[in-house]
Design a protein around this motif. Sequence first.
Motif, PDB file in Angstrom:
ATOM      1  N   GLY A 177       0.798  -1.220   0.000  1.00 34.30           N
ATOM      2  CA  GLY A 177       0.000   0.000   0.000  1.00 34.30           C
ATOM      3  C   GLY A 177       0.830   1.269   0.000  1.00 34.30           C
ATOM      4  N   LYS A 178       2.146   1.122  -0.070  1.00 33.75           N
ATOM      5  CA  LYS A 178       3.030   2.292  -0.058  1.00 33.75           C
ATOM      6  C   LYS A 178       3.741   2.421  -1.395  1.00 33.75           C
ATOM      7  CE  LYS A 178       6.841   4.408   2.529  1.00 33.75           C
ATOM      8  NZ  LYS A 178       7.783   4.258   3.667  1.00 33.75           N
ATOM      9  N   VAL A 179       3.785   3.649  -1.915  1.00 33.36           N
ATOM     10  CA  VAL A 179       4.471   3.912  -3.177  1.00 33.36           C
ATOM     11  C   VAL A 179       5.941   4.181  -2.886  1.00 33.36           C
ATOM     12  CG1 VAL A 179       4.637   5.397  -5.198  1.00 33.36           C
ATOM     13  CG2 VAL A 179       2.394   4.852  -4.230  1.00 33.36           C
ATOM     14  N   LEU A 180       6.803   3.371  -3.517  1.00 32.17           N
ATOM     15  CA  LEU A 180       8.246   3.520  -3.351  1.00 32.17           C
ATOM     16  C   LEU A 180       8.840   3.969  -4.680  1.00 32.17           C
ATOM     17  CD1 LEU A 180       8.923   0.197  -1.405  1.00 32.17           C
ATOM     18  CD2 LEU A 180       8.579   2.487  -0.446  1.00 32.17           C
ATOM     19  N   THR A 181       9.806   4.881  -4.620  1.00 32.27           N
ATOM     20  CA  THR A 181      10.384   5.429  -5.849  1.00 32.27           C
ATOM     21  C   THR A 181      11.872   5.114  -5.942  1.00 32.27           C
ATOM     22  OG1 THR A 181       8.778   7.236  -5.921  1.00 32.27           O
ATOM     23  CG2 THR A 181      10.806   7.539  -7.178  1.00 32.27           C
ATOM     24  N   PHE A 182      12.259   4.689  -7.141  1.00 31.87           N
ATOM     25  CA  PHE A 182      13.661   4.394  -7.445  1.00 31.87           C
ATOM     26  C   PHE A 182      14.142   5.473  -8.409  1.00 31.87           C
ATOM     27  CE2 PHE A 182      17.041   2.558  -9.960  1.00 31.87           C
ATOM     28  CZ  PHE A 182      17.773   1.798  -9.057  1.00 31.87           C
ATOM     29  N   VAL A 183      15.183   6.198  -8.017  1.00 30.84           N
ATOM     30  CA  VAL A 183      15.731   7.251  -8.865  1.00 30.84           C
ATOM     31  C   VAL A 183      16.854   6.650  -9.705  1.00 30.84           C
ATOM     32  CG1 VAL A 183      16.850   9.512  -8.953  1.00 30.84           C
ATOM     33  CG2 VAL A 183      15.150   9.023  -7.173  1.00 30.84           C
ATOM     34  N   VAL A 184      16.678   6.687 -11.008  1.00 32.06           N
ATOM     35  CA  VAL A 184      17.636   6.068 -11.928  1.00 32.06           C
ATOM     36  C   VAL A 184      18.963   6.833 -11.905  1.00 32.06           C
ATOM     37  CG1 VAL A 184      18.094   5.443 -14.331  1.00 32.06           C
ATOM     38  CG2 VAL A 184      15.772   5.243 -13.397  1.00 32.06           C
ATOM     39  N   GLY A 185      20.065   6.088 -11.698  1.00 32.62           N
ATOM     40  CA  GLY A 185      21.404   6.680 -11.722  1.00 32.62           C
ATOM     41  C   GLY A 185      21.824   7.348 -10.437  1.00 32.62           C
ATOM     42  N   ALA A 186      20.950   7.339  -9.421  1.00 32.76           N
ATOM     43  CA  ALA A 186      21.283   8.004  -8.157  1.00 32.76           C
ATOM     44  C   ALA A 186      22.193   7.130  -7.308  1.00 32.76           C
ATOM     45  CB  ALA A 186      20.006   8.323  -7.394  1.00 32.76           C
TER      46      ALA A 186
END
Length: 211
Positions: A177-186
């Motif tokens: 139920g939680k939105v997780l974000t992956f930052v490309v190249g970070a």
Amino acid sequence: MTAIRRLAGLGLALVVCAGLLTATAAPAAAQQAAPYTAYGVGLRAGAMIGANIGGRSCGPAVAVTATGTWLMYIAVSSPCSPRAGDVVSFTVDGQAAEQTVTWSEGGAPANAAAGIALTVAAPKPTVTTAAAPAAGGFTGSISPSGVSLASFTGTTAQLDTAGAAVKATSISATLGGKVLTFVVGAPSFVNTEFNTAFASGLQGTLVIVKT
């Protein structure tokens, strides 16, 4: 004395004749054994019906008549050499029928009116399993600019590589139920929460790709 000898000779002759008659009658009786009469109704005209015992053909196949009937005699002298108790199998146009009968001298189908209702089992449908997307790849179209919904299979390291290939800025997925974000190249510390949540990789996981 002469009369006794004549009677003895006559008796011997009768015994010999009886033996010869018995010896010749036995094969004749075997050859004249009544065949099993196999027949049926309601089949497609022109279909070819075959019979076999243990894979040994009982003779040429017979054609179903224009009225849907078929008839064959399975004799002791047939190539399959039937004996009492043998199981007779049938084929329809070369395909194994589901029904069998037990051969007996002078035998016939249990259902005298309908005979042997031969049916062929429908072939089992072939189940095709869609191939899983290659590890490290997106499934779905990624817009060159904007937001796209796709799925991804692979590790987070592969996600970083695939994201860079489509010039993505970030990739988001929902877990618990939680939105997780992956930052490309970070740097790795930026994506620690995402990498921990998907430590075993993504398996066809729906992702939002921002390009």
